[in-house]
Enzyme design. Structure first.
Site, PDB file in Angstrom:
ATOM      1  N   GLY A  75      -5.266  -9.185   2.912  1.00 29.75           N
ATOM      2  CA  GLY A  75      -5.877  -8.270   1.942  1.00 29.75           C
ATOM      3  C   GLY A  75      -5.080  -8.021   0.677  1.00 29.75           C
TER       4      GLY A  75
ATOM      5  N   CYS B 179      17.227  19.674 -11.003  1.00 35.06           N
ATOM      6  CA  CYS B 179      17.600  19.410 -12.394  1.00 35.06           C
ATOM      7  C   CYS B 179      16.551  19.881 -13.399  1.00 35.06           C
ATOM      8  CB  CYS B 179      17.897  17.919 -12.601  1.00 35.06           C
ATOM      9  SG  CYS B 179      16.416  16.908 -12.762  1.00 35.06           S
TER      10      CYS B 179
ATOM     11  N   ASP C  81      -0.580   4.110   0.748  1.00 32.73           N
ATOM     12  CA  ASP C  81      -1.207   5.017   1.720  1.00 32.73           C
ATOM     13  C   ASP C  81      -0.367   5.053   3.000  1.00 32.73           C
ATOM     14  OD1 ASP C  81      -2.068   3.045   3.694  1.00 32.73           O
ATOM     15  OD2 ASP C  81      -3.692   2.476   2.354  1.00 32.73           O
TER      16      ASP C  81
ATOM     17  N   PRO D 139     -11.265 -12.377   2.314  1.00 29.29           N
ATOM     18  CA  PRO D 139     -12.553 -13.022   2.018  1.00 29.29           C
ATOM     19  C   PRO D 139     -12.508 -13.888   0.759  1.00 29.29           C
ATOM     20  CG  PRO D 139     -12.839 -10.647   2.391  1.00 29.29           C
ATOM     21  CD  PRO D 139     -11.364 -10.915   2.307  1.00 29.29           C
TER      22      PRO D 139
ATOM     23  N   CYS E 165      11.603  13.180  -8.516  1.00 32.78           N
ATOM     24  CA  CYS E 165      11.962  13.695  -9.832  1.00 32.78           C
ATOM     25  C   CYS E 165      12.059  12.537 -10.836  1.00 32.78           C
ATOM     26  CB  CYS E 165      13.294  14.437  -9.761  1.00 32.78           C
ATOM     27  SG  CYS E 165      13.818  15.031 -11.373  1.00 32.78           S
TER      28      CYS E 165
ATOM     29  N   ALA F  12     -10.643  -7.902   7.167  1.00 34.81           N
ATOM     30  CA  ALA F  12      -9.501  -7.773   8.072  1.00 34.81           C
ATOM     31  C   ALA F  12      -9.836  -7.041   9.373  1.00 34.81           C
ATOM     32  CB  ALA F  12      -8.361  -7.056   7.350  1.00 34.81           C
TER      33      ALA F  12
ATOM     34  N   ASN G  69       0.823  -1.206   0.000  1.00 35.23           N
ATOM     35  CA  ASN G  69       0.000   0.000   0.000  1.00 35.23           C
ATOM     36  C   ASN G  69       0.859   1.258   0.000  1.00 35.23           C
ATOM     37  OD1 ASN G  69      -2.036  -1.812   0.137  1.00 35.23           O
ATOM     38  ND2 ASN G  69      -2.555  -1.438   2.276  1.00 35.23           N
TER      39      ASN G  69
ATOM     40  N   CYS H  41      11.497  19.780 -10.815  1.00 31.57           N
ATOM     41  CA  CYS H  41      12.560  19.505  -9.839  1.00 31.57           C
ATOM     42  C   CYS H  41      13.399  20.767  -9.637  1.00 31.57           C
ATOM     43  CB  CYS H  41      13.427  18.363 -10.358  1.00 31.57           C
ATOM     44  SG  CYS H  41      14.861  18.020  -9.331  1.00 31.57           S
TER      45      CYS H  41
ATOM     46  N   HIS I 243       5.891  -0.773  -2.730  1.00 34.00           N
ATOM     47  CA  HIS I 243       5.442  -0.058  -3.936  1.00 34.00           C
ATOM     48  C   HIS I 243       5.521   1.460  -3.775  1.00 34.00           C
ATOM     49  CE1 HIS I 243       3.064  -3.830  -5.454  1.00 34.00           C
ATOM     50  NE2 HIS I 243       4.367  -3.918  -5.640  1.00 34.00           N
TER      51      HIS I 243
HETATM   52  P1  OAD Z   1      -5.979  -5.914  -5.009  1.00 34.43           P
HETATM   53  O1  OAD Z   1      -7.035  -4.919  -5.282  1.00 34.43           O
HETATM   54  O2  OAD Z   1      -5.419  -6.699  -6.138  1.00 34.43           O
HETATM   55  O3  OAD Z   1      -6.527  -6.992  -3.963  1.00 34.43           O
HETATM   56  C1  OAD Z   1      -7.214  -6.636  -2.797  1.00 34.43           C
HETATM   57  C2  OAD Z   1      -7.445  -7.913  -2.015  1.00 34.43           C
HETATM   58  O4  OAD Z   1      -8.028  -7.571  -0.780  1.00 34.43           O
HETATM   59  C3  OAD Z   1      -8.389  -8.906  -2.698  1.00 34.43           C
HETATM   60  O5  OAD Z   1      -7.795 -10.192  -2.655  1.00 34.43           O
HETATM   61  C4  OAD Z   1      -9.656  -8.847  -1.841  1.00 34.43           C
HETATM   62  O6  OAD Z   1     -10.309 -10.104  -1.768  1.00 34.43           O
HETATM   63  C5  OAD Z   1      -9.086  -8.462  -0.502  1.00 34.43           C
HETATM   64  N1  OAD Z   1     -10.013  -7.712   0.359  1.00 34.43           N
HETATM   65  C6  OAD Z   1     -10.994  -6.849   0.019  1.00 34.43           C
HETATM   66  N2  OAD Z   1     -11.581  -6.337   1.087  1.00 34.43           N
HETATM   67  C7  OAD Z   1     -10.961  -6.887   2.173  1.00 34.43           C
HETATM   68  C8  OAD Z   1     -11.113  -6.761   3.590  1.00 34.43           C
HETATM   69  N3  OAD Z   1     -12.017  -5.941   4.111  1.00 34.43           N
HETATM   70  N4  OAD Z   1     -10.274  -7.473   4.373  1.00 34.43           N
HETATM   71  C9  OAD Z   1      -9.348  -8.311   3.856  1.00 34.43           C
HETATM   72  N5  OAD Z   1      -9.162  -8.467   2.532  1.00 34.43           N
HETATM   73  C10 OAD Z   1      -9.961  -7.764   1.704  1.00 34.43           C
HETATM   74  O7  OAD Z   1      -4.837  -5.180  -4.169  1.00 34.43           O
HETATM   75  P2  OAD Z   1      -3.330  -5.614  -3.933  1.00 34.43           P
HETATM   76  O8  OAD Z   1      -3.190  -7.086  -3.785  1.00 34.43           O
HETATM   77  O9  OAD Z   1      -2.799  -4.757  -2.843  1.00 34.43           O
HETATM   78  O10 OAD Z   1       0.391  -1.966  -7.460  1.00 34.43           O
HETATM   79  O11 OAD Z   1      -2.686  -5.174  -5.296  1.00 34.43           O
HETATM   80  C11 OAD Z   1      -1.323  -5.288  -5.453  1.00 34.43           C
HETATM   81  C12 OAD Z   1      -0.828  -4.189  -6.316  1.00 34.43           C
HETATM   82  O12 OAD Z   1      -1.526  -4.146  -7.550  1.00 34.43           O
HETATM   83  C13 OAD Z   1      -1.003  -2.783  -5.765  1.00 34.43           C
HETATM   84  O13 OAD Z   1       0.012  -2.412  -4.868  1.00 34.43           O
HETATM   85  C14 OAD Z   1      -0.963  -1.942  -6.993  1.00 34.43           C
HETATM   86  C15 OAD Z   1      -1.877  -2.763  -7.850  1.00 34.43           C
HETATM   87  O14 OAD Z   1      -1.792  -2.569  -9.214  1.00 34.43           O
HETATM   88  C16 OAD Z   1       0.856  -1.045  -8.265  1.00 34.43           C
HETATM   89  O15 OAD Z   1       0.217  -0.060  -8.591  1.00 34.43           O
HETATM   90  C17 OAD Z   1       2.269  -1.284  -8.703  1.00 34.43           C
END
Ligand code: OAD
Length: 252
Positions: free
Chosen positions: A194, A155, A92, A218, A117, A235, A90, A152, A109
């Site tokens: 998650g 540069c 965030d 889930p 920059c 979660a 994340n 920047c 990430h």
């Molecule tokens: P995803 O959106 O791919 O997956 C979110 C996951 O959270 C899913 O498996 C859901 O089932 C689960 N989920 C949803 N609500 C939930 C809850 N309340 N409690 C627990 N689990 C829950 O997000 P990421 O796996 O983080 O990268 O995605 C990975 C990366 O892909 C991100 O960092 C981003 C994205 O493209 C980049 O931008 C490089």
């Protein structure tokens, strides 16, 4: 209970209950938006203003959000564990705002509040409202692509969000930090929360030797078949309960 070496891996699902959209879930960003237009170096080169608009919207949403009980449960776990590392995908700042210290955290990430920059290594993090910090930078910085884009101050390159985009390498120092932690021994607990775990390095780290691999999600993911325990619940509900079960009824 004496505990231990812990690896926690989180993804967008842990912030879902704080009101921040996931990427691939129902209402996820990638259901309606094309990542190739918003999250690649090519997209930024083509249309930096469009990319910044999306990141600025996300910054606003994150600023307005609060950490939820799942973020707080990880802080609680960190206080009890002998050694804990959180690897979060994340961008965030909710783990940080929940109280986890930066030395226990790798944002693999990147960090959405960093401006970096695109031409040199210069970067700065903004905790202020964008308007405040960016106006001060803008005063001396007018870019040929438009005067609302940040330049920047070293540069003259165009500033971009400090995140990892598709097609980009992870920061090797961050990989080293994770590998260094894992090289010090098996974990007693690996907790994956998650994430769809679509990236090979996430699956790899999640499945390194551990006495106990727990997944909270889930949905089913590539981690699920390796997990000794799979908790198919949100979660914010499951994580505080798991921690309180581990440490006794009071959760303290
Ligand atoms: P995803 O959106 O791919 O997956 C979110 C996951 O959270 C899913 O498996 C859901 O089932 C689960 N989920 C949803 N609500 C939930 C809850 N309340 N409690 C627990 N689990 C829950 O997000 P990421 O796996 O983080 O990268 O995605 C990975 C990366 O892909 C991100 O960092 C981003 C994205 O493209 C980049 O931008 C490089």
């Amino acid at each position: 209970m004496e505990i231990m070496r812990v690896l926690v891996i989180t993804g967008a699902g842990i912030s879902a209950e704080s009101g921040i959209p996931t990427f691939r879930g129902k209402d996820g960003y990638w259901r309606n938006l094309d990542p190739m237009q918003l999250a690649t170096p090519e997209a930024f080169a083509r249309n930096p203003r469009l990319v910044w608009e999306w990141y600025n919207e996300r910054r606003e949403k994150i600023r307005a959000a609060q950490p939820n009980p799942a973020h707080e449960a990880i802080v609680d776990l960190a206080a009890r564990a002998r050694d804990l590392l959180l690897v979060t995908q994340n961008v965030d700042d909710l783990h940080l705002r929940a109280g986890l210290t930066p030395d226990k955290m790798v944002q693999i990430h990147g960090d959405i509040f960093v401006n970096r920059c695109s031409g040199c290594a210069n970067e700065w993090r903004t905790n202020l409202g964008d308007a405040d910090i960016d106006q001060s930078r803008l005063a001396g910085a007018r870019h040929s692509m438009g005067d609302d884009l940040l330049e920047c101050d070293r540069c003259g390159g165009l500033m971009r969000p400090g995140v990892v985009w598709f097609g980009e390498m992870l920061d090797p120092r961050k990989i080293d930090a994770v590998e260094e932690y894992l090289s010090r021994g098996d974990t007693d607990l690996t907790l994956v929360v998650g994430t769809t775990a679509l990236f090979g390095y996430i699956l790899d780290w999640a499945t390194r030797p551990s006495k106990r691999l727990v997944e909270i999600n889930p949905e089913m993911t590539p981690i699920s078949r390796f997990a000794a325990e799979k908790i198919s619940e949100p979660a914010a509900k499951a994580l505080p309960r798991l921690i309180s079960e581990m440490f006794g009824a009071t959760g303290k």
